[in-house]
Write a protein that holds these residues in place. Structure first.
Motif, short mmCIF file in Angstrom:
data_model
loop_
_atom_site.label_atom_id
_atom_site.label_comp_id
_atom_site.label_asym_id
_atom_site.label_seq_id
_atom_site.Cartn_x
_atom_site.Cartn_y
_atom_site.Cartn_z
N PRO A 1 0.84 -1.21 0.00
CA PRO A 1 0.00 0.00 0.00
C PRO A 1 0.86 1.25 0.00
N THR A 2 0.31 2.33 -0.50
CA THR A 2 0.99 3.62 -0.37
C THR A 2 0.62 4.16 1.01
N ALA A 3 1.51 3.94 1.93
CA ALA A 3 1.27 4.24 3.34
C ALA A 3 2.62 4.27 4.04
N ALA A 4 2.58 4.52 5.35
CA ALA A 4 3.79 4.53 6.18
C ALA A 4 4.82 5.53 5.67
N SER A 5 4.38 6.56 4.96
CA SER A 5 5.25 7.60 4.42
C SER A 5 6.33 7.06 3.50
N SER A 6 6.12 5.85 2.98
CA SER A 6 7.19 5.16 2.26
C SER A 6 7.02 5.20 0.74
N GLY A 7 6.03 5.92 0.23
CA GLY A 7 5.74 5.89 -1.19
C GLY A 7 6.92 6.25 -2.06
N THR A 8 7.58 7.36 -1.76
CA THR A 8 8.72 7.78 -2.57
C THR A 8 9.96 6.97 -2.25
N ASP A 9 10.17 6.68 -0.96
CA ASP A 9 11.34 5.88 -0.56
C ASP A 9 11.39 4.56 -1.32
#
Length: 788
Positions: free
Chosen positions: A527-535
């Motif tokens: 999922p695009t979550a946990a602030s990890s989308g770009t990382d």
């Protein structure tokens, strides 16, 4: 022989910084302003599309005796009606653990639970028909509070516990020079995304299904639709171009509506759209978890913490959903930026007869972090010290400790430097002196000031989710199409991904097209979550680009008769360069095509260094920490409880920012949303378990008038010490918790009534009513030397 390993490979890095680390407008900004950006409800509907609606329960708990849908079937325009008995495959769509039936399965678990779905020739007719179902229920008394859940021992998952030297906590607290006890009720929060829950299901040949959905997790939608329809995953394709906001509310809870639409589409072999009206959306979808927390903390005469005991109670609703991980993250962030000494932290997952609460920006982190700030404030009032001084004394570092309660070492701690910078630039001590003097002279209006830090762990705490894939195509005209597993919900992910691809190839941004997220291009996405989308996705895209650059470099070097120099080829300013040799990127692409070089590549990335043993409660659940500091000044009218946020200063750590304009926008938006959670957004259920803050008239999100009169945001600008994409840092969730400074400032203003000796009890959201009650409690107390 020339050694290639002594110098970095130019193909593995690109120093051309013309399109990254600079502000670029959001890739959809123009379309959004013009109103021509397509969302799911804008997708052109196939001929013969029908429309679905759901019929819901009118009680919070009970056993279903009968369901009479005759009037529904006979209603105008109705084509089909389904209950749980019509599901051919899996009936439970719980994302991790079972407990979420697609439609009510023999029992009612919360007020407003979907019991049946109806398909009709128009949206209006479907919704009207859904009101005509008769559901007979043998009602039982619902569990609606943390206290009742503990009394009846109802939990969605077992408790989790960790701490450092937990066996010493009781003794340390008992023998300490000072101890304080505190409790805090922390309210939930409605996601209030601009675009509500919506899905469009289109049946294809045989048992294939295409789904358009407003979801942060297309792969999970694919999996659950396939399971509900009893088909293999490769028969289902999910397409997600953009969302009109998600904030976590579309991570798991978008799947139910896609599954219902797909079920009806499969049965009737026609396209089906299901779009929830806002009123229904608010009743049937989960919120941020409310929490009921308490702590005991021991400290010395300077306020330095020696031991901490904390109990965290997440009110989860009727099912597990993502509550296990959410309560875990609240526990992981109960220290915020402070060393807690000997520690014992326990987290309960309470089952109540409410809608199942779910992911929300911060994912439990805010509900844990606010406890650390509550403890610091209470310690400061107890010893008569300024809260900022106590905060600084307890920061992780050489004079305290560097090991978190869960055993992760805090490295590269930026908080001391960031606090020092904000303390000076925003003139904390001068303003503290001026505010104290003002409060002595002002009988009604009291000002408050607070400077609070944020330390937020970046990574999914479920290790397997820390992976991402990408697919990059170079076309023969030199234009590039990028697909990745992340979803765009307004946060600018596609913009940053486009910048990364453009930078890798040395091209202008307009040469890159980032397409809709599709499960048939990149499979098994997180999922695009946990602030990890770009990382995650940025690294996956970079790896795909490096593969393609390697192929193109070899093609170029071979054409020059310099086969052994391929590693020295560089991609700069729309050209490919090797020493004095240069060729336009588009020309090289043509050469590669005629030389039968593949111009398409997948990419993959998995976050390194992660390991956490849940049995022992120790490990490294996060790749790195993102930091922030905020200072807020407020004015409180002690006669009414009304207040204003007068001035906010923020310094936030985003590493080496990929796009400063987008990052600052995220910080500003997160701060205001955090203010809403802590001050105005008050979820209310009545004694029957019905949500009564069910529309925009009875639930107040921040408006433009709530924006601080002066709002200054600065990026800290220090590179991430870890090997993240271009040494940037995540920005989605961490700044949400900067708004805790507003709550602390309100408490500071109220505390001034006692000469800063009493720490007021101010549960959240700190509405004017709660502020007024806190003021009254201090004014009515004869206590002037300790906590109430």
């Amino acid at each position: 022989m020339r050694k290639l390993i002594d110098a970095p490979n130019p193909l593995q890095q690109n120093d051309n910084q013309s399109v990254v680390h600079v502000s670029k407008k959001h890739e959809s900004a123009t379309r959004q302003v013009q109103g021509c950006a397509n969302y799911v409800d804008d997708v052109i509907e196939p001929q013969g599309t029908l429309y679905a609606a759901v019929g819901v329960s009118q009680c919070a708990k009970g056993t279903i005796d009968s369901i009479n849908l005759d009037a529904v079937r006979q209603s105008e325009g109705v084509v089909d009606v389904v209950t749980i008995n019509d599901v051919p495959g899996h009936k439970d769509i719980g994302p991790v653990f079972e407990g979420d039936p697609l439609l009510a399965n023999g029992e009612i678990k919360f007020f407003g639970q979907p019991v049946f779905a109806v398909l009709a020739t128009s949206v209006t007719l479907a919704r009207q028909a859904a009101l005509k179902g008769i559901i007979e229920v043998s009602e039982a008394k619902p569990i609606l509070t943390a206290e009742a859940a503990h009394q009846q021992q109802t939990f969605v998952r077992p408790l989790h516990r960790f701490g450092q030297h937990a066996d010493r906590v009781d003794n340390t607290i008992e023998n300490a020079a000072h101890q304080v006890h505190g409790t805090l009720s922390i309210g939930g929060q409605e996601h209030m995304y601009l675009e509500g829950q919506v899905s469009l299901a289109i049946p294809d040949e045989e048992d294939r299904m295409k789904i358009y959905t407003s979801s942060q997790h297309p792969s999970e939608v694919q999996k659950l639709v396939a399971e509900v329809l009893d088909v293999k995953l490769h028969r289902v394709m999910v397409d997600m171009r953009r969302m009109g906001g998600g904030f976590g509310g579309k991570e798991t809870q978008a799947a139910q509506w896609a599954c219902i639409a797909a079920l009806l589409a499969s049965r009737n072999q026609c396209a089906v759209k299901l779009r929830l009206p806002r009123f229904t959306d608010m009743h049937v979808t989960g919120k941020r978890h409310p929490f009921e927390n308490e702590f005991d903390v021991a400290f010395d005469e300077t306020g330095k913490i020696e031991a901490t005991r904390m109990t965290i109670n997440g009110i989860c609703g009727h099912s597990p959903d993502l509550s296990d991980a959410i309560v875990d993250r609240a526990m992981f962030h109960a220290d915020n930026g402070y060393f807690l000494g000997d520690s014992d932290i326990v987290g309960h997952r309470l089952q109540t007869n409410m809608v199942s609460h779910t992911a929300y920006r911060g994912f439990g982190g805010p509900q844990g972090m606010i406890m650390a700030e509550a403890m610091i404030d209470k310690i400061a009032r107890a010893i008569g010290s300024d809260p900022l001084s106590v905060r600084k004394r307890n920061l992780y570092g050489p004079t305290t400790g560097s090991l978190t309660p869960y055993g992760m070492k805090v490295e590269h701690n930026l908080l001391p430097d960031m606090i020092a910078e904000l303390e000076e630039s925003a003139q904390y001590w001068q303003r503290r002196e001026a505010i104290t003097a003002f409060n002595r002279q002002s009988p009604v209006v009291k000002k408050g000031l607070a400077l609070t830090p944020v330390k937020f762990g970046i990574s999914f705490t479920a290790k397997h989710l820390n992976q991402a894939g990408a697919l990059v195509h170079i076309y023969t005209d030199g234009s590039i199409q990028v697909n990745h597993g992340g979803t765009e919900m307004g946060q600018g992910l596609h913009t940053k991904i486009g910048q990364i691809a453009a930078n890798e190839f040395g091209l202008d941004l307009d040469m890159i097209e980032v397409t809709a997220t599709r499960t048939d291009k990149v499979p098994n996405t997180s999922p695009t979550a946990a602030s990890s989308g770009t990382d995650l996705n940025g690294k996956a895209v970079q790896n795909a680009c490096i593969t393609l650059k390697t192929r193109l470099a070899e093609c170029f070097a071979n054409s020059l008769g310099l086969e052994d120099r391929a590693n020295d080829v560089q991609f700069i300013n729309e050209h490919v360069v090797l020493d004095e040799h240069s060729i336009a990127f588009t020309e090289l692409v043509q050469q590669a095509y005629f030389a039968r070089v593949s111009l398409s590549s997948s990419g993959f990335y998995k976050t390194p260094k992660l390991q956490y043993n849940r049995d022992t409660g120790e490990g490294r659940p996060f790749f790195y920490f993102a930091y922030g500091v905020s200072m807020s000044e407020v004015s409180v009218d002690t006669l009414t409880g009304e207040y204003t946020v007068d001035k906010v200063n923020v310094i936030h750590d985003v590493g080496n920012s990929l796009n400063p304009a987008i990052d600052i926008g995220q910080i500003e938006g997160a701060f205001i949303q955090g203010m809403g959670w802590l001050t105005t957004e008050d979820l209310k259920w009545n004694d029957s378990g019905k949500l009564i803050s069910e529309n925009m008239a009875t639930y107040k999100i921040p408006a433009i008038g709530d924006t601080p009169k002066e709002f200054n945001v600065k990026l800290f600008g220090r590179k991430n010490a870890e090997d993240s994409i271009y040494h940037s840092k995540a920005v989605g969730e961490p700044p949400f918790m900067l708004a805790i400074s507003v709550w602390c400032a309100l408490k500071d203003a109220i505390s001034s009534l006692s000469g800063y000796t009493v720490d007021p009890q101010l549960d959240t959201p700190a509405t004017p009513e709660r502020v007024l009650n806190a003021v009254a409690a201090i004014q009515q107390s004869d206590c002037r030397g300790g906590a109430l």
